[in-house]
Design a protein around this motif. Structure first.
Motif, PDB file in Angstrom:
ATOM      1  N   MET A   1     128.678  46.961  58.791  1.00  0.00           N
ATOM      2  CA  MET A   1     127.550  46.204  58.577  1.00  0.00           C
ATOM      3  C   MET A   1     127.039  45.131  59.779  1.00  0.00           C
ATOM      4  SD  MET A   1     125.873  45.206  55.054  1.00  0.00           S
ATOM      5  CE  MET A   1     126.898  45.553  53.558  1.00  0.00           C
ATOM      6  N   SER A   2     125.802  44.975  60.060  1.00  0.00           N
ATOM      7  CA  SER A   2     125.589  43.973  61.297  1.00  0.00           C
ATOM      8  C   SER A   2     125.578  42.679  60.525  1.00  0.00           C
ATOM      9  CB  SER A   2     124.096  44.407  61.641  1.00  0.00           C
ATOM     10  OG  SER A   2     123.199  44.115  60.860  1.00  0.00           O
ATOM     11  N   GLU A   3     125.536  41.794  61.438  1.00  0.00           N
ATOM     12  CA  GLU A   3     125.369  40.450  60.906  1.00  0.00           C
ATOM     13  C   GLU A   3     124.101  39.985  60.163  1.00  0.00           C
ATOM     14  OE1 GLU A   3     125.177  35.713  62.646  1.00  0.00           O
ATOM     15  OE2 GLU A   3     125.789  37.417  64.010  1.00  0.00           O
ATOM     16  N   THR A   4     123.078  40.637  60.430  1.00  0.00           N
ATOM     17  CA  THR A   4     121.840  40.378  59.710  1.00  0.00           C
ATOM     18  C   THR A   4     121.945  41.129  58.428  1.00  0.00           C
ATOM     19  OG1 THR A   4     120.474  40.281  61.748  1.00  0.00           O
ATOM     20  CG2 THR A   4     119.389  40.795  59.712  1.00  0.00           C
ATOM     21  N   ALA A   5     122.454  42.400  58.335  1.00  0.00           N
ATOM     22  CA  ALA A   5     122.634  42.952  57.190  1.00  0.00           C
ATOM     23  C   ALA A   5     123.459  42.292  56.060  1.00  0.00           C
ATOM     24  CB  ALA A   5     123.246  44.472  57.590  1.00  0.00           C
ATOM     25  N   ASP A   6     124.600  41.682  56.718  1.00  0.00           N
ATOM     26  CA  ASP A   6     125.633  40.875  55.806  1.00  0.00           C
ATOM     27  C   ASP A   6     124.752  39.739  55.252  1.00  0.00           C
ATOM     28  OD1 ASP A   6     127.544  42.726  56.524  1.00  0.00           O
ATOM     29  OD2 ASP A   6     128.433  41.369  58.004  1.00  0.00           O
ATOM     30  N   LYS A   7     123.946  39.042  56.222  1.00  0.00           N
ATOM     31  CA  LYS A   7     123.402  37.896  55.596  1.00  0.00           C
ATOM     32  C   LYS A   7     122.316  38.268  54.471  1.00  0.00           C
ATOM     33  CE  LYS A   7     123.970  34.925  59.600  1.00  0.00           C
ATOM     34  NZ  LYS A   7     123.409  34.257  60.631  1.00  0.00           N
ATOM     35  N   LEU A   8     121.680  39.449  54.714  1.00  0.00           N
ATOM     36  CA  LEU A   8     120.558  39.664  53.724  1.00  0.00           C
ATOM     37  C   LEU A   8     121.235  40.250  52.432  1.00  0.00           C
ATOM     38  CD1 LEU A   8     118.376  41.810  56.106  1.00  0.00           C
ATOM     39  CD2 LEU A   8     117.855  39.640  54.720  1.00  0.00           C
ATOM     40  N   ALA A   9     122.405  40.762  52.745  1.00  0.00           N
ATOM     41  CA  ALA A   9     123.106  41.075  51.336  1.00  0.00           C
ATOM     42  C   ALA A   9     123.656  39.996  50.503  1.00  0.00           C
ATOM     43  CB  ALA A   9     124.457  42.010  51.697  1.00  0.00           C
ATOM     44  N   LYS A  10     124.085  39.072  51.430  1.00  0.00           N
ATOM     45  CA  LYS A  10     124.631  37.786  50.540  1.00  0.00           C
ATOM     46  C   LYS A  10     123.444  36.970  50.154  1.00  0.00           C
ATOM     47  CE  LYS A  10     127.030  33.969  49.834  1.00  0.00           C
ATOM     48  NZ  LYS A  10     127.755  33.892  48.586  1.00  0.00           N
ATOM     49  N   MET A  11     122.215  37.179  50.719  1.00  0.00           N
ATOM     50  CA  MET A  11     120.797  36.371  50.155  1.00  0.00           C
ATOM     51  C   MET A  11     120.615  37.086  48.689  1.00  0.00           C
ATOM     52  SD  MET A  11     117.042  35.893  51.848  1.00  0.00           S
ATOM     53  CE  MET A  11     117.694  35.958  53.475  1.00  0.00           C
ATOM     54  N   LYS A  12     120.600  38.331  48.920  1.00  0.00           N
ATOM     55  CA  LYS A  12     120.438  39.066  47.425  1.00  0.00           C
ATOM     56  C   LYS A  12     121.332  38.830  46.596  1.00  0.00           C
ATOM     57  CE  LYS A  12     119.647  43.499  45.422  1.00  0.00           C
ATOM     58  NZ  LYS A  12     119.603  44.887  45.343  1.00  0.00           N
ATOM     59  N   GLU A  13     122.795  38.660  47.028  1.00  0.00           N
ATOM     60  CA  GLU A  13     123.713  38.270  45.710  1.00  0.00           C
ATOM     61  C   GLU A  13     123.333  36.907  45.104  1.00  0.00           C
ATOM     62  OE1 GLU A  13     128.214  37.040  46.483  1.00  0.00           O
ATOM     63  OE2 GLU A  13     127.653  39.080  47.446  1.00  0.00           O
ATOM     64  N   THR A  14     122.956  36.018  46.230  1.00  0.00           N
ATOM     65  CA  THR A  14     122.665  34.765  45.790  1.00  0.00           C
ATOM     66  C   THR A  14     121.404  34.758  44.707  1.00  0.00           C
ATOM     67  OG1 THR A  14     123.600  33.758  47.699  1.00  0.00           O
ATOM     68  CG2 THR A  14     121.986  32.401  46.447  1.00  0.00           C
ATOM     69  N   ALA A  15     120.484  35.380  45.251  1.00  0.00           N
ATOM     70  CA  ALA A  15     119.047  35.519  44.403  1.00  0.00           C
ATOM     71  C   ALA A  15     119.447  36.260  43.021  1.00  0.00           C
ATOM     72  CB  ALA A  15     118.333  36.478  45.019  1.00  0.00           C
ATOM     73  N   VAL A  16     120.275  37.384  42.930  1.00  0.00           N
ATOM     74  CA  VAL A  16     120.792  37.787  41.611  1.00  0.00           C
ATOM     75  C   VAL A  16     121.362  36.842  40.620  1.00  0.00           C
ATOM     76  CG1 VAL A  16     122.072  39.622  40.468  1.00  0.00           C
ATOM     77  CG2 VAL A  16     120.574  40.176  42.618  1.00  0.00           C
ATOM     78  N   ALA A  17     122.305  36.192  41.212  1.00  0.00           N
ATOM     79  CA  ALA A  17     123.001  35.044  40.766  1.00  0.00           C
ATOM     80  C   ALA A  17     122.287  34.018  39.943  1.00  0.00           C
ATOM     81  CB  ALA A  17     124.176  34.330  41.326  1.00  0.00           C
ATOM     82  N   GLN A  18     121.257  33.387  40.747  1.00  0.00           N
ATOM     83  CA  GLN A  18     120.305  32.331  40.481  1.00  0.00           C
ATOM     84  C   GLN A  18     119.422  33.101  39.392  1.00  0.00           C
ATOM     85  OE1 GLN A  18     118.331  30.549  43.478  1.00  0.00           O
ATOM     86  NE2 GLN A  18     120.246  29.798  44.475  1.00  0.00           N
ATOM     87  N   LEU A  19     118.930  34.300  39.318  1.00  0.00           N
ATOM     88  CA  LEU A  19     118.137  34.950  38.572  1.00  0.00           C
ATOM     89  C   LEU A  19     118.887  34.880  37.032  1.00  0.00           C
ATOM     90  CD1 LEU A  19     116.465  37.582  40.540  1.00  0.00           C
ATOM     91  CD2 LEU A  19     115.069  35.827  39.631  1.00  0.00           C
ATOM     92  N   LYS A  20     120.171  35.411  37.354  1.00  0.00           N
ATOM     93  CA  LYS A  20     120.823  35.533  36.196  1.00  0.00           C
ATOM     94  C   LYS A  20     121.122  34.103  35.278  1.00  0.00           C
ATOM     95  CE  LYS A  20     122.865  39.886  36.757  1.00  0.00           C
ATOM     96  NZ  LYS A  20     124.193  40.792  36.818  1.00  0.00           N
ATOM     97  N   GLU A  21     121.321  32.930  36.208  1.00  0.00           N
ATOM     98  CA  GLU A  21     121.509  31.594  35.530  1.00  0.00           C
ATOM     99  C   GLU A  21     120.056  31.311  34.959  1.00  0.00           C
ATOM    100  OE1 GLU A  21     122.335  27.226  37.733  1.00  0.00           O
ATOM    101  OE2 GLU A  21     123.124  29.014  38.584  1.00  0.00           O
ATOM    102  N   CYS A  22     118.950  31.519  35.303  1.00  0.00           N
ATOM    103  CA  CYS A  22     117.696  31.275  34.807  1.00  0.00           C
ATOM    104  C   CYS A  22     117.352  32.474  33.522  1.00  0.00           C
ATOM    105  CB  CYS A  22     116.827  31.583  35.990  1.00  0.00           C
ATOM    106  SG  CYS A  22     116.737  30.206  37.218  1.00  0.00           S
ATOM    107  N   GLY A  23     118.251  33.314  33.220  1.00  0.00           N
ATOM    108  CA  GLY A  23     118.014  33.874  32.135  1.00  0.00           C
ATOM    109  C   GLY A  23     117.282  35.158  32.148  1.00  0.00           C
ATOM    110  N   VAL A  24     117.373  35.747  33.636  1.00  0.00           N
ATOM    111  CA  VAL A  24     116.641  36.962  33.804  1.00  0.00           C
ATOM    112  C   VAL A  24     117.813  37.880  33.810  1.00  0.00           C
ATOM    113  CG1 VAL A  24     115.427  38.364  35.643  1.00  0.00           C
ATOM    114  CG2 VAL A  24     114.904  36.033  35.415  1.00  0.00           C
ATOM    115  N   SER A  25     117.682  38.902  32.825  1.00  0.00           N
ATOM    116  CA  SER A  25     118.837  39.923  32.678  1.00  0.00           C
ATOM    117  C   SER A  25     118.601  41.350  33.109  1.00  0.00           C
ATOM    118  CB  SER A  25     119.149  39.919  30.955  1.00  0.00           C
ATOM    119  OG  SER A  25     118.017  40.508  30.398  1.00  0.00           O
ATOM    120  N   ASN A  26     117.489  41.732  33.111  1.00  0.00           N
ATOM    121  CA  ASN A  26     117.043  42.948  33.830  1.00  0.00           C
ATOM    122  C   ASN A  26     116.352  42.894  35.193  1.00  0.00           C
ATOM    123  OD1 ASN A  26     118.199  44.603  31.710  1.00  0.00           O
ATOM    124  ND2 ASN A  26     116.324  44.200  30.552  1.00  0.00           N
ATOM    125  N   VAL A  27     117.230  42.617  36.201  1.00  0.00           N
ATOM    126  CA  VAL A  27     116.370  42.363  37.446  1.00  0.00           C
ATOM    127  C   VAL A  27     116.171  43.862  38.062  1.00  0.00           C
ATOM    128  CG1 VAL A  27     117.174  41.674  40.000  1.00  0.00           C
ATOM    129  CG2 VAL A  27     117.916  40.532  38.117  1.00  0.00           C
TER     130      VAL A  27
END
Length: 110
Positions: A1-27
């Motif tokens: 993966m490219s550096e940008t793709a890695d950063k975007l994947a990490k950004m999505k991973e963080t977003a999913v974790a934060q959504l779950k922390e806020c009670g969003v179960s079905n992303v």
């Protein structure tokens, strides 16, 4: 993966974790991917990929650039109410992911 793709994947991973922390179960991953990919050109700008839930000018920017331009809502009271609601729900998260914030605002507006 490219550096940008890695950063975007990490950004999505963080977003999913934060959504779950806020009670969003079905992303909706397609919707979230759209928000992550919209930040592709800003992935290296830390300020651009985070939202300050306490900075009024930042929340105004979210209103103008996301609620009005992307969601097509020009009712400022309704838009700012959704933004404030999300800011409160995410208040325990120090570095709020912009894709997660946008995702939750979009769902507040439905």
């Amino acid at each position: 993966m490219s550096e940008t793709a890695d950063k975007l994947a990490k950004m999505k991973e963080t977003a999913v974790a934060q959504l779950k922390e806020c009670g969003v179960s079905n992303v909706d991953h397609d919707q979230l991917d759209g928000y992550v990919n919209s930040l592709r050109t800003m992935v290296n700008n830390r300020d651009a990929v985070l939202v300050s839930g306490t900075d009024k000018s930042e929340l105004e920017t979210v209103y103008r650039n996301f609620v009005v331009k992307k969601c097509g809502l020009d009712d400022k009271d309704k838009g700012m109410a959704a933004i404030q609601s999300v800011a409160e729900k995410m208040s325990s998260i120090k570095q709020k992911s912009r894709p997660a914030f946008y995702y939750m605002v979009a769902h507040e507006l439905k």
